[in-house]
Scaffold this motif. Structure first.
Motif, PDB file in Angstrom:
ATOM      1  N   ALA A  45      75.838 113.216   3.820  1.00 16.86           N
ATOM      2  CA  ALA A  45      75.863 113.908   5.117  1.00 16.86           C
ATOM      3  C   ALA A  45      76.406 115.310   4.954  1.00 16.86           C
ATOM      4  CB  ALA A  45      76.745 113.133   6.101  1.00 16.86           C
ATOM      5  N   ILE A  46      76.011 116.172   5.881  1.00 15.09           N
ATOM      6  CA  ILE A  46      76.631 117.485   5.979  1.00 15.09           C
ATOM      7  C   ILE A  46      77.866 117.312   6.870  1.00 15.09           C
ATOM      8  CG2 ILE A  46      76.337 119.843   6.863  1.00 15.09           C
ATOM      9  CD1 ILE A  46      74.448 119.288   4.579  1.00 15.09           C
ATOM     10  N   ILE A  47      78.979 117.864   6.424  1.00 17.95           N
ATOM     11  CA  ILE A  47      80.185 117.806   7.248  1.00 17.95           C
ATOM     12  C   ILE A  47      80.213 119.072   8.089  1.00 17.95           C
ATOM     13  CG2 ILE A  47      82.692 117.686   7.238  1.00 17.95           C
ATOM     14  CD1 ILE A  47      82.421 116.451   4.397  1.00 17.95           C
ATOM     15  N   GLU A  48      79.977 118.932   9.370  1.00 15.84           N
ATOM     16  CA  GLU A  48      79.888 120.130  10.204  1.00 15.84           C
ATOM     17  C   GLU A  48      81.257 120.612  10.649  1.00 15.84           C
ATOM     18  OE1 GLU A  48      76.703 119.064  13.024  1.00 15.84           O
ATOM     19  OE2 GLU A  48      75.478 120.264  11.653  1.00 15.84           O
ATOM     20  N   SER A  49      82.122 119.694  10.947  1.00 19.92           N
ATOM     21  CA  SER A  49      83.465 120.124  11.331  1.00 19.92           C
ATOM     22  C   SER A  49      84.450 118.976  11.150  1.00 19.92           C
ATOM     23  CB  SER A  49      83.471 120.558  12.798  1.00 19.92           C
ATOM     24  OG  SER A  49      83.168 119.438  13.609  1.00 19.92           O
ATOM     25  N   ILE A  50      85.694 119.372  10.932  1.00 15.64           N
ATOM     26  CA  ILE A  50      86.766 118.386  10.837  1.00 15.64           C
ATOM     27  C   ILE A  50      87.866 118.846  11.787  1.00 15.64           C
ATOM     28  CG2 ILE A  50      88.367 117.176   9.320  1.00 15.64           C
ATOM     29  CD1 ILE A  50      86.708 118.119   6.949  1.00 15.64           C
ATOM     30  N   ASP A  51      88.251 117.997  12.703  1.00 13.20           N
ATOM     31  CA  ASP A  51      89.302 118.376  13.644  1.00 13.20           C
ATOM     32  C   ASP A  51      90.498 117.448  13.450  1.00 13.20           C
ATOM     33  OD1 ASP A  51      90.948 118.963  15.715  1.00 13.20           O
ATOM     34  OD2 ASP A  51      89.513 118.463  17.318  1.00 13.20           O
ATOM     35  N   VAL A  52      91.600 118.015  12.952  1.00  9.20           N
ATOM     36  CA  VAL A  52      92.773 117.190  12.676  1.00  9.20           C
ATOM     37  C   VAL A  52      93.867 117.404  13.721  1.00  9.20           C
ATOM     38  CG1 VAL A  52      92.280 117.249  10.204  1.00  9.20           C
ATOM     39  CG2 VAL A  52      93.881 118.903  11.175  1.00  9.20           C
ATOM     40  N   SER A  53      93.564 118.172  14.772  1.00  7.52           N
ATOM     41  CA  SER A  53      94.637 118.577  15.690  1.00  7.52           C
ATOM     42  C   SER A  53      95.344 117.394  16.356  1.00  7.52           C
ATOM     43  CB  SER A  53      94.082 119.535  16.749  1.00  7.52           C
ATOM     44  OG  SER A  53      92.983 118.928  17.398  1.00  7.52           O
ATOM     45  N   GLU A  54      94.580 116.397  16.706  1.00  9.45           N
ATOM     46  CA  GLU A  54      95.231 115.243  17.346  1.00  9.45           C
ATOM     47  C   GLU A  54      96.087 114.465  16.362  1.00  9.45           C
ATOM     48  OE1 GLU A  54      93.437 112.230  19.954  1.00  9.45           O
ATOM     49  OE2 GLU A  54      91.890 113.768  20.313  1.00  9.45           O
ATOM     50  N   ALA A  55      95.576 114.350  15.158  1.00 11.16           N
ATOM     51  CA  ALA A  55      96.305 113.587  14.128  1.00 11.16           C
ATOM     52  C   ALA A  55      97.655 114.239  13.846  1.00 11.16           C
ATOM     53  CB  ALA A  55      95.477 113.498  12.856  1.00 11.16           C
ATOM     54  N   ILE A  56      97.670 115.547  13.781  1.00 12.53           N
ATOM     55  CA  ILE A  56      98.900 116.251  13.424  1.00 12.53           C
ATOM     56  C   ILE A  56      99.938 116.134  14.551  1.00 12.53           C
ATOM     57  CG2 ILE A  56      98.199 118.540  14.272  1.00 12.53           C
ATOM     58  CD1 ILE A  56      99.765 118.186  10.917  1.00 12.53           C
ATOM     59  N   GLN A  57      99.439 115.933  15.770  1.00 12.11           N
ATOM     60  CA  GLN A  57     100.341 115.790  16.919  1.00 12.11           C
ATOM     61  C   GLN A  57     101.023 114.424  16.967  1.00 12.11           C
ATOM     62  OE1 GLN A  57     101.170 118.182  18.855  1.00 12.11           O
ATOM     63  NE2 GLN A  57      99.655 119.573  17.987  1.00 12.11           N
ATOM     64  N   LEU A  58     100.454 113.475  16.282  1.00 11.81           N
ATOM     65  CA  LEU A  58     100.977 112.107  16.394  1.00 11.81           C
ATOM     66  C   LEU A  58     102.401 112.048  15.849  1.00 11.81           C
ATOM     67  CD1 LEU A  58     100.084 109.113  17.063  1.00 11.81           C
ATOM     68  CD2 LEU A  58      99.677 108.891  14.618  1.00 11.81           C
ATOM     69  N   PRO A  59     103.334 111.554  16.666  1.00 12.38           N
ATOM     70  CA  PRO A  59     104.716 111.475  16.183  1.00 12.38           C
ATOM     71  C   PRO A  59     104.793 110.654  14.897  1.00 12.38           C
ATOM     72  CG  PRO A  59     104.606 111.001  18.530  1.00 12.38           C
ATOM     73  CD  PRO A  59     103.198 111.080  18.046  1.00 12.38           C
ATOM     74  N   GLY A  60     105.544 111.184  13.940  1.00 13.36           N
ATOM     75  CA  GLY A  60     105.679 110.465  12.674  1.00 13.36           C
ATOM     76  C   GLY A  60     104.752 110.997  11.596  1.00 13.36           C
ATOM     77  N   VAL A  61     103.818 111.875  11.981  1.00 13.42           N
ATOM     78  CA  VAL A  61     102.925 112.465  10.981  1.00 13.42           C
ATOM     79  C   VAL A  61     103.558 113.763  10.471  1.00 13.42           C
ATOM     80  CG1 VAL A  61     100.689 113.589  10.639  1.00 13.42           C
ATOM     81  CG2 VAL A  61     100.848 111.449  11.942  1.00 13.42           C
ATOM     82  N   HIS A  62     103.602 113.923   9.163  1.00 10.55           N
ATOM     83  CA  HIS A  62     104.231 115.118   8.593  1.00 10.55           C
ATOM     84  C   HIS A  62     103.235 116.150   8.138  1.00 10.55           C
ATOM     85  CE1 HIS A  62     108.469 113.671   8.236  1.00 10.55           C
ATOM     86  NE2 HIS A  62     107.814 112.591   8.637  1.00 10.55           N
ATOM     87  N   CYS A  63     102.080 115.718   7.741  1.00  3.15           N
ATOM     88  CA  CYS A  63     101.152 116.681   7.180  1.00  3.15           C
ATOM     89  C   CYS A  63      99.755 116.083   7.119  1.00  3.15           C
ATOM     90  CB  CYS A  63     101.710 117.070   5.812  1.00  3.15           C
ATOM     91  SG  CYS A  63     100.570 117.515   4.552  1.00  3.15           S
ATOM     92  N   VAL A  64      98.777 116.930   7.400  1.00  7.65           N
ATOM     93  CA  VAL A  64      97.385 116.519   7.282  1.00  7.65           C
ATOM     94  C   VAL A  64      96.688 117.572   6.442  1.00  7.65           C
ATOM     95  CG1 VAL A  64      95.251 115.958   8.521  1.00  7.65           C
ATOM     96  CG2 VAL A  64      97.465 115.542   9.627  1.00  7.65           C
ATOM     97  N   ILE A  65      95.955 117.175   5.428  1.00  3.85           N
ATOM     98  CA  ILE A  65      95.254 118.182   4.628  1.00  3.85           C
ATOM     99  C   ILE A  65      93.755 117.907   4.552  1.00  3.85           C
ATOM    100  CG2 ILE A  65      97.195 118.910   3.188  1.00  3.85           C
ATOM    101  CD1 ILE A  65      96.156 117.041   0.995  1.00  3.85           C
ATOM    102  N   THR A  66      93.004 119.000   4.492  1.00  4.38           N
ATOM    103  CA  THR A  66      91.569 118.925   4.216  1.00  4.38           C
ATOM    104  C   THR A  66      91.301 119.936   3.102  1.00  4.38           C
ATOM    105  OG1 THR A  66      90.973 120.700   5.716  1.00  4.38           O
ATOM    106  CG2 THR A  66      91.091 118.483   6.670  1.00  4.38           C
ATOM    107  N   ALA A  67      90.062 120.043   2.696  1.00  3.57           N
ATOM    108  CA  ALA A  67      89.723 120.965   1.610  1.00  3.57           C
ATOM    109  C   ALA A  67      90.180 122.391   1.924  1.00  3.57           C
ATOM    110  CB  ALA A  67      88.222 120.931   1.357  1.00  3.57           C
ATOM    111  N   ASP A  68      90.181 122.759   3.212  1.00  7.05           N
ATOM    112  CA  ASP A  68      90.548 124.120   3.578  1.00  7.05           C
ATOM    113  C   ASP A  68      92.026 124.437   3.382  1.00  7.05           C
ATOM    114  OD1 ASP A  68      88.029 124.925   4.223  1.00  7.05           O
ATOM    115  OD2 ASP A  68      88.173 124.258   6.318  1.00  7.05           O
TER     116      ASP A  68
END
Ligand SMILES: Cc1cc2nc3c(=O)[nH]c(=O)nc-3n(C[C@H](O)[C@H](O)[C@H](O)COP(=O)(O)OP(=O)(O)OC[C@H]3O[C@@H](n4cnc5c(N)ncnc54)[C@H](O)[C@@H]3O)c2cc1C
Ligand code: FES
Ligand code: FES
Lengths: 182, 765, 289
Positions: free
Chosen positions: B49-72
C-alpha cells in the motif's frame, strides 16, 4: 515526537481482594477482574520462573500447579486463585536450596537446552507424580499403575519444546517413576 | 589409537542447567530496569500500500504515553544484508511485517492502546506475492533501495556456479530425471518470543542493549550503522536466550526501534513480541522452488546435476539471501558428481522476508537431491542403498567445488543406518489394507568447522586463573542453549585439571569479551574450542615455567590433574593455585592470563564460489521408517536411525540433545509445519494452526555417532548443531514414497496431500 | 481484554445475579479456555462476566452415576471424565473424546458446559454426547429446569437454544441398554498431529449389541463436518438389527454414504471440504474393520 508532560492514567476500576497459598506462603493481593494468574505471579509477586510463551494455552511454558494439578496460568483468572494452593517452579526448591527430584532428573538427563520450556515441563512432570500418588487413594479413579512411556508422552502433550525433541525430558520423567517403583 | 580423556567425552549436564531448571535464569522477558517504559510497534494493515498519511496526535495525547515515532522523526540508515530495509517505513508498505510507527508508554496496555489511536491512511495497491510473477517485466519494482545490479529489477541476489563438463556428462547418462520441488515457509518458533531492552544514557551518550542476538559483534556494528553511532558506544549484553536456531543472525527493525525510543525518552525501553507478532514479524526458512535435473550412467555413477532455484526473498534482503552458498555445496559436493551447474536467484516479492534457519538452505537442497536419487535408482532398477554407497564421498576427496575432505564419514554413516535399520533384511509387511509402511534413506553434507562468509571466521579467548585456582574463560562465542559453554568448560577442565565447579565462562558482554563472528554454521565448539585450546597452550607455558622453577626441575613435561601440576612420571607435584600465587606475587610478578585468537584454516571462496570454505565437513545419514494411514493420510514416523560424523563426541549428553532436537524440527518440516500465506498475509500466526510437534508425536530415535577424529577440530570434533535436521525431511519423503509408490514434490507432506495424491493415482480426484 | 466479574457462590446467588443483569451485557465463564481467547481476539465493551467456577453446589459440579443414567453437572471438567473408571468402561466414546481434548492442562479447567455452550462444530465432548443422545438440563433464572435432547441444543456455529435468562445446569446420559452385551464405542479424531488438535474431522459412535451380536442400539455423530455437530440418524437406523461383525463391504459403504449425507463441511486453513468428506467416509467404514 516526544511528549512534554505525562500524567498517569487513573481509570476507576473495581478491584478484588484475593488470598491464597503461594508456594506454601499465605498471600493477599488486590487485582483487576481480568488479571490472569501468569501476570499476577510474574508482575506482582516477581516470580519470573513461570514463563510466558504464548498467552494462548498452547505452549505450557506458564504451567503452575493449582491444588496439585497442572494449569495454564495464562488462561486462568487470578480471581479464581482465591482460596487455592498454588505452586510455581520457585516452590519446588527447598528453602535450603535442595532441588526437587524432578529438577535433578531433568538436569541429569540433559533435558534442558534453552530452558524456556523447562519450568512448565517440570511442573507438568510434578503434576503427573501427584496424580500417580493421589490415585493410590481416590476410589473410582483409573490409574494406579506406574505411567508408561506413552502415557508420559501423552501427559506432556501440552508443553511445547523447540530445542530438545522431548526425548530427554521424557527420559527424565520415566526415571522418576522407575525410582518410585523400588 | 584412541586417547583416554578424563572429562572430554563424558555425559556432563549443562553447567547452568540448575539455574534454568529452578526458574532463576534471567531471559529478556524477565528484565526490569528502573524507570523502564514499554515499547510497541504499529505494523501495516496492508501488505502492499501507499502510506498517504500518519496521524499520531491522538496517541501522543494519551496519558502514560511518552513518545511516538514514525520515519519522519528519526535520522537513521537502512539495515539488512543489502541495506535495503528501512527501520520505519515511509511512503509505502511492502509486506505485512512493515513497521509504521512505534510508541513508548508507562505500561504495555497503554502502549497497545496508543497504537490503536494512530491513524494511517493507506491507498491499497496490488501486491506481487509470487516470485515468478515478480520476475515478469510488467511487475513493479518492489524494493526501491536496490542498486539494479542484475538484469531484472526484482532480483535481490543471484548466484552461478559450475564445475565439470555438463553437456558431455549428459551424453554419458543412461537415465536423466527432472523434477520441480516446492519448499514451504517454516518459522523458528522459539519458545521465548523476540525481545530487547534498550537503555540510552543521555549523559555520556552510550547505548546499552540487552539483546538476544546470536552474533553480538556484527550486531553492534549493524546497530551503529543504523543509528549513525560509533560501534564502541554500544554495549551489547546477552541475557539468557530462549531459542535461536538462526533467527537471531540478522538484526531486525524492532531492535533499532527500541534503541530509538530509548534515545528519544532518555529512559530504558523494552519491547517483547507477543506470540502472534513472533509469527508475523520474525524470520522464516527460505521458501523456494528448485528445478533439479540429474543423471546417472549405466553403472549407477552420478554424472551431472543441473539446478535452477527461485527463492522468494520477500520484501527485504537478510542473511538468508546467502543460503545458496550452502545449497550449492550440497549439489556440487554431496556424493561424487562429475559436473554441476547451479543457478539461484533471490527475488523480491511483497511476502514476508526470509532469514536464516538452522541448516541454512541445506534441508531444502537435500530434500530435492535425495528425492531425485531415489528416482534415479528407480529408473536404473538399482537398490536405493547401493546407489548411495557407490557414489558416497570419501576421505581425501577434493570436490568439484574445492572442498577438502580430510576426514569423511559419509560412507560409514550410510552403512551404519542401513545396517541398524535392517534395511536389507526387513520385509515391510504391507498386506494391511489401511496402514502402509515404508522406509527411506537420505544423507547430508554440511560445514563442520565454521564457514568463511565474513572477513574473519575467528574467535578470541582470554583465559585467567586466579590465586585460588579458579579459572575464568572469557570467550567471544556465545551460548544460545546449545551447551557450548559447558563444552568449553570441559575442555579447560581436561587440560588444566581443574574441576568444573571452579570454571566460569564469561560470554555475554561485548565490552568485556574478545571478538567473535557469532553463533552460526555449527561453528561454536569447533572455533571457540580451538581458540580456547590456543589460550590454554600459552597459559600452560607460563605455568610450566613457574612450576619447573618451583620444583627445581629442568624438564617441562607436566600433567595437570586434581588441581595439581605434576611432572610426568612422578608423583609429587605442586598445587596449581600455589603456582598462580607465585606468579602473581613474586618477581617478575606476572598474571596467569593468556589471550588467543583462532582463525580457521578455511578460505574465502573465489568469485566462482570455489575454495575450501570450512575448517572441516560434517556428514550424516538417516534411515526412517514410517507408517501411513491411507484412510486419513496421517503419517506416523516409527523409527529414525541416525548416524553422524561428529569427528569426536565431546559430550554425549549434549550431543544427543542436539540430534534429537534437530531431528524433531526436521520431522516438523517434513510433515506439519508451514506458515500459510494468502495475498501477503499470514493465515496461521499461532501455535494452534502452526503445527509444531508435541511430545506425543515423537518417534524412536536411534543415534550412532561416527568418530573420524578431524585433525583440525578440538580433540578431533566437528560442528554438529545443524546436521541432524538436514536429511530428515528427505528421508521421510522417501519413506512415504516407498510406502505408497508416490512422487512427493512438496513439503510439508500433510495428510490432505497424501489423500489427494492417492485419489489422483486412483483417478478418483 | 477488560471486564467486570461477579462471583456467585451458590446456584441461588447465580439466579439472583442473572436476574439483576438482564438489562446488561454479560457472559458466563466456566473454565475460561474458550472465553478468554475469544475476548482477547474480540474485546467486548462493558462486559460483565458471571463466574461459574466458584459455585459449590454438587448439582452443578458433580458427576453421579445411577442405574438409569449418568448425570454430569455443567462444571464437570474433561479431566474428571477422563479419570472416571466407570465412564471409561461404559462410554468409551466419552472417555476418549475428553482425553483427546486439548492438553492435560486445559483438561483440568475445560468443562462439559463450556464445551457444549461454545457450540463449536469441532467440540469433542459435545460430539461424544451427541452420539450418546444426551439430554441438556437448562435452568432459567426462576430456578425452573427443562430437559431437551442434545440434538435440539445447537442452532449453528456458536449458537445454542440457551436464552439470556438461562444457563446449562447439567447433562444426562441414559444408561446402556439392559440387554446390551457388547459395546462398540469410540471417538475418532483426525488432525495433523497427535495432540493439541482441534478436530479436522471427528466421528463419535456408540453401538450396542445383544447376546447374538445383533445391533440393538446405535448412536453416530460427526464433528467439524457441518455448521453444528450432527447426529447421523439414518446411518444409525440402518444398523439396527445387523450383526456387528458380519457387516460386509457393500453395507459398510452404504453406511458410510449415509453418514456422509449429514456432512456439509467447509474449506478452511486446516482442510478442504473434499478432504473432510473423504476422511469421514473412510472412518465410517473403519468402524467395522
Ligand atoms: C489450547 C486450546 C486447545 C483446545 N482444544 C480443544 C479440543 O481439542 N477440543 C475441544 O472440543 N475444545 C478445545 N478447546 C476449546 C475449549 O477448551 C473447550 O471447548 C472447553 O470445553 C470449554 O470449556 P470452558 O469451561 O473452558 O468454557 P468457557 O471458556 O468458560 O466457556 C465457553 C462458552 O460457554 C459459555 N458457558 C460456559 N458454561 C456455561 C453454562 N453452564 N451455561 C451457559 N453457558 C456457559 C461461556 O459463556 C462461553 O461462551 C481448546 C481450547 C484451547 C485454549
Ligand atoms: S503462555 Fe500459557 S500456554 Fe503458552
Ligand atoms: S529447552 Fe528450549 S524450548 Fe525446551
Amino acid at each position: 515526537m516526544i511528549k512534554e508532560h505525562k500524567e498517569s492514567r487513573l481509570k476507576e476500576e473495581v478491584l478484588h481482594v484475593i488470598s491464597f497459598m503461594l508456594n506454601e506462603r499465605q498471600v493477599t493481593c488486590k487485582i483487576k477482574s481480568s488479571t490472569v494468574l501468569l501476570d499476577l505471579i510474574r508482575d506482582h509477586f516477581s516470580l519470573k520462573g513461570t514463563k510466558p510463551g504464548c498467552y494462548e494455552g498452547e505452549c505450557g511454558a506458564c504451567t503452575v500447579l493449582i491444588n496439585e494439578a497442572p494449569v495454564n496460568s495464562c488462561l486462568y483468572l487470578a480471581v479464581n486463585a482465591n482460596g487455592k494452593n498454588i505452586t510455581t517452579i520457585e516452590g519446588l526448591v527447598k528453602s535450603d536450596g535442595t532441588l526437587h527430584p524432578v529438577q535433578e532428573s531433568l538436569i541429569e538427563h540433559g533435558a534442558i537446552q534453552c530452558g524456556f520450556c523447562t519450568s512448565g515441563m517440570a511442573m507438568s512432570i510434578k503434576a503427573l507424580m501427584n496424580q500417580y500418588e493421589n490415585a493410590q487413594h481416590v476410589p473410582g479413579d483409573i490409574r494406579i499403575e506406574i505411567p508408561t512411556r506413552n502415557e508420559i508422552k501423552k501427559y506432556l502433550e501440552g508443553n511445547l519444546c523447540r530445542c530438545t525433541g522431548y526425548v530427554k525430558i521424557i527420559d527424565a520423567a520415566e526415571q522418576l517413576f522407575a525410582k518410585e517403583d523400588q | 589409537m584412541k586417547k583416554e580423556y578424563k572429562v572430554i567425552g563424558k555425559p556432563i549436564p549443562k553447567q547452568d542447567a540448575n539455574i534454568r531448571v529452578t526458574g532463576k535464569a534471567i531471559y529478556g522477558h524477565d528484565i526490569l530496569l528502573p524507570g523502564m517504559l514499554y515499547g510497541a510497534i504499529l505494523r501495516t494493515e496492508h501488505p502492499s500500500a501507499i502510506i498517504e498519511s500518519i496521524d499520531v496526535s491522538e496517541a501522543i495525547q494519551l496519558p502514560g504515553v511518552h513518545c511516538v515515532i514514525t520515519a519522519d522523526d528519526v535520522d537513521v540508515n537502512n539495515i539488512g544484508y543489502k541495506r535495503d530495509h528501512p527501520i520505519l517505513k515511509k511512503g509505502e508498505a511492502n509486506c505485512t511485517r512493515d513497521e509504521i510507527a512505534a510508541v513508548a508508554a508507562d505500561t504495555k496496555e497503554i502502549a497497545q492502546q496508543a497504537l490503536r489511536l494512530i491513524k494511517v491512511n493507506y491507498r491499497i495497491r496490488k501486491g506481487v506475492y509470487d516470485a515468478f510473477e515478480a520476475l515478469d517485466e510488467s511487475a513493479p519494482q518492489i524494493n526501491k533501495f536496490i542498486s539494479g545490479k542484475f538484469e531484472n529489477k526484482n532480483i535481490a541476489e543471484k548466484f552461478h556456479y559450475e564445475h565439470g563438463n555438463l553437456e558431455e556428462e549428459k551424453k554419458k547418462s543412461k537415465h536423466i530425471v527432472s523434477r520441480r520441488f516446492t519448499l514451504p515457509r517454516m518459522t523458528h518458533a522459539c519458545m521465548a518470543t523476540s525481545n530487547i531492552t534498550a537503555s540510552f544514557n543521555n549523559i555520556d551518550k552510550k547505548l546499552l542493549l540487552y539483546s538476544s542476538t546470536q552474533v553480538p559483534f556484527l550486531y553492534q556494528r549493524d546497530m551503529a550503522h543504523a543509528l549513525k553511532m560509533n560501534p564502541s558506544d554500544i554495549r551489547v549484553i546477552q541475557p539468557v536466550i530462549g531459542g535461536g536456531f538462526g533467527s537471531k543472525l540478522d538484526m531486525h527493525p524492532f531492535e533499532p526501534i527500541c534503541a530509538l525510543l530509548s534515545i528519544k525518552t532518555g529512559r530504558p525501553v523494552q519491547i517483547i513480541y507477543s506470540r502472534e507478532e513472533e509469527f508475523i514479524a520474525s524470520p522464516i526458512r527460505q521458501p523456494m522452488v528448485i528445478d533439479l535435473t540429474a543423471g546417472v550412467d549405466k553403472d549407477g555413477n552420478f554424472t551431472f546435476r543441473e539446478i535452477n532455484i527461485i527463492k522468494d526473498n520477500g520484501a527485504y534482503t537478510s542473511w538468508g539471501a546467502t543460503t545458496p552458498f550452502v545449497i550449492m555445496q550440497a549439489f556440487s559436493s554431496l556424493y561424487k558428481v562429475k559436473a554441476c551447474r547451479f543457478d539461484a536467484k533471490a527475488v523480491y516479492t511483497n511476502n514476508i522476508f526470509a532469514g536464516s534457519f538452522r541448516g541454512y538452505g541445506n534441508p531444502q537442497a537435500t530434500f530435492a537431491l535425495e528425492r531425485v536419487i531415489d528416482l534415479l535408482a528407480g529408473e536404473l532398477g538399482m537398490d536405493k542403498a547401493d546407489i548411495r554407497l557407490l557414489n558416497a564421498n570419501e576421505k581425501g576427496e577434493v570436490t568439484g567445488q574445492g572442498l577438502h575432505y580430510d576426514t569423511c564419514g559419509h560412507k560409514e554413516c550410510l552403512e551404519t543406518v542401513i545396517e541398524h535399520s535392517g534395511y536389507r533384511t526387513r520385509s515391510l509387511q504391507n498386506n494391511d489394507k489401511r496402514y502402509k509402511r515404508g522406509i527411506g534413506i537420505a544423507s547430508m553434507l554440511h560445514v563442520g568447522g565454521g564457514a568463511k562468509i565474513y572477513r574473519s571466521d575467528g574467535c578470541g579467548t582470554t583465559l585467567k586463573i586466579d590465586p585460588y585456582g579458579y579459572c575464568t574463560i572469557i570467550t567471544g562465542s556465545n551460548e544460545i542453549g546449545q551447551g557450548s559453554e559447558t563444552v568449553l568448560a570441559m575442555m579447560a577442565s581436561e587440560e588444566l585439571g581443574i574441576e568444573l565447579s571452579k570454571i566460569k565462562v564469561i560470554n555475554t558482554d561485548t565490552d568485556v569479551k574478545p571478538w567473535d563472528v557469532g553463533v552460526h554454521a555449527s561453528r561454536t565448539s569447533f572455533v571457540a574450542g580451538n581458540s580456547l585450546l590456543g589460550a590454554i597452550r600459552i597459559l600452560k607455558e607460563k605455568l610450566n615455567k613457574k612450576a619447573a622453577e618451583f620444583l627445581k626441575t629442568s624438564h617441562f613435561d607436566f600433567d595437570y590433574s586434581d588441581n595439581m601440576i605434576i611432572p610426568v612420571n612422578t608423583k609429587e607435584g605442586i598445587a596449581l593455585d600455589k603456582v598462580v600465587r607465585e606468579m602473581h606475587f613474586s618477581a617478575p610478578n606476572e598474571l596467569a592470563i593468556a589471550s588467543f585468537f583462532y582463525e580457521p584454516s578455511s578460505k574465502f571462496q573465489d568469485k566462482d564460489f570455489k575454495g575450501n570454505v570450512s575448517g572441516t565437513y560434517a556428514f550424516a545419514a538417516q534411515a526412517i521408517e514410517v507408517e501411513v494411514d491411507t484412510y486419513t493420510g496421517n503419517v506416523k514416523v516409527l523409527d529414525i536411525y541416525v548416524a553422524q560424523d561428529v569427528g569426536k563426541v565431546l559430550n554425549p549428553l549434549l550431543l544427543g540433545g542436539q540430534i534429537e532436537g534437530g531431528i524433531l524440527q526436521g520431522v516438523g518440516y517434513a510433515l506439519t509445519e508451514e506458515l500459510l500465506m494468502k495475498e501477503g498475509r499470514i493465515l496461521n500466526p499461532n501455535f494452534h494452526n502452526y503445527k509444531m510437534l508435541t511430545a506425543s508425536d515423537i518417534p524412536d530415535i536411534h543415534f550412532y555417532p561416527v568418530e573420524t577424529l578431524d585433525k583440525e577440530g578440538p580433540y578431533g570434533a566437528k560442528g554438529v548443531g545443524e546436521a541432524p535436521l538436514i536429511p530428515t525431511a528427505a528421508a521421510i519423503a522417501n519413506a512415504i514414497c516407498n510406502a505408497l509408490d508416490l512422487d512427493v514434490l512438496d513439503l510439508p507432506i500433510i495428510p490432505e496431500k497424501i489423500l489427494t495424491a492417492l485419489a489422483e493415482k486412483k483417478g478418483t480426484k | 481484554m477488560d471486564f467486570e466479574i461477579i462471583n456467585p457462590a451458590t446456584t441461588l446467588e447465580l439466579l439472583g445475579t442473572i436476574n439483576e443483569l438482564q438489562s446488561k451485557h454479560f457472559r458466563f465463564g466456566a473454565g475460561y479456555s474458550d472465553l478468554l481467547m475469544e475476548l482477547k481476539k474480540k474485546p467486548e465493551e462493558n462486559l460483565v462476566v458471571i463466574n461459574l467456577s466458584q459455585i459449590k453446589d454438587t448439582a452443578f459440579t458433580g458427576l453421579t452415576i445411577s442405574p438409569d443414567h449418568v448425570r454430569m453437572g455443567a462444571m464437570v471438567t474433561a479431566h474428571k471424565i477422563v479419570m472416571n473408571e466407570q465412564l471409561n468402561k461404559d462410554y468409551p466414546v466419552l472417555h476418549q473424546a475428553a482425553l483427546t481434548l486439548a492438553s492435560t492442562q486445559i483438561r483440568q479447567v475445560a468443562t462439559v458446559g463450556g464445551n457444549l455452550c461454545t457450540a463449536s462444530p469441532s467440540g469433542d465432548i459435545a460430539c461424544a454426547l451427541v452420539a450418546l443422545i444426551a439430554h441438556c438440563e437448562i435452568m432459567d433464572s426462576t430456578g425452573k429446569t427443562k430437559s431437551i435432547p442434545i440434538t435440539d441444543f445447537f442452532l449453528g456455529p456458536r449458537k445454542t437454544v440457551i436464552k439470556k435468562n438461562e444457563f446449562l445446569n447439567g447433562v444426562l446420559v441414559s444408561a446402556n441398554n439392559k440387554l446390551s452385551k457388547n459395546i462398540y464405542s469410540a471417538f475418532l479424531k483426525i488432525g495433523t498431529r497427535r495432540s493439541m488438535e482441534c478436530s479436522v474431522v471427528s466421528l463419535a459412535y456408540h453401538i450396542q449389541t445383544d447376546d447374538d451380536g445383533d445391533i440393538i442400539h446405535a448412536g453416530v455423530a460427526i464433528g467439524a463436518s457441518a455448521p453444528t455437530i450432527r447426529f447421523a440418524k439414518d446411518a444409525c437406523d440402518y444398523l439396527i438389527g445387523k450383526r456387528f461383525d458380519h457387516i460386509h463391504q457393500k453395507e459398510k459403504e452404504e453406511f458410510a454414504t449415509k453418514v456422509l449425507s449429514y456432512a456439509d463441511p467447509i474449506t478452511d486453513i486446516r482442510a478442504t471440504a473434499w478432504y473432510r468428506k473423504e476422511v469421514l467416509y473412510n472412518l465410517s467404514k473403519s468402524i467395522f474393520e
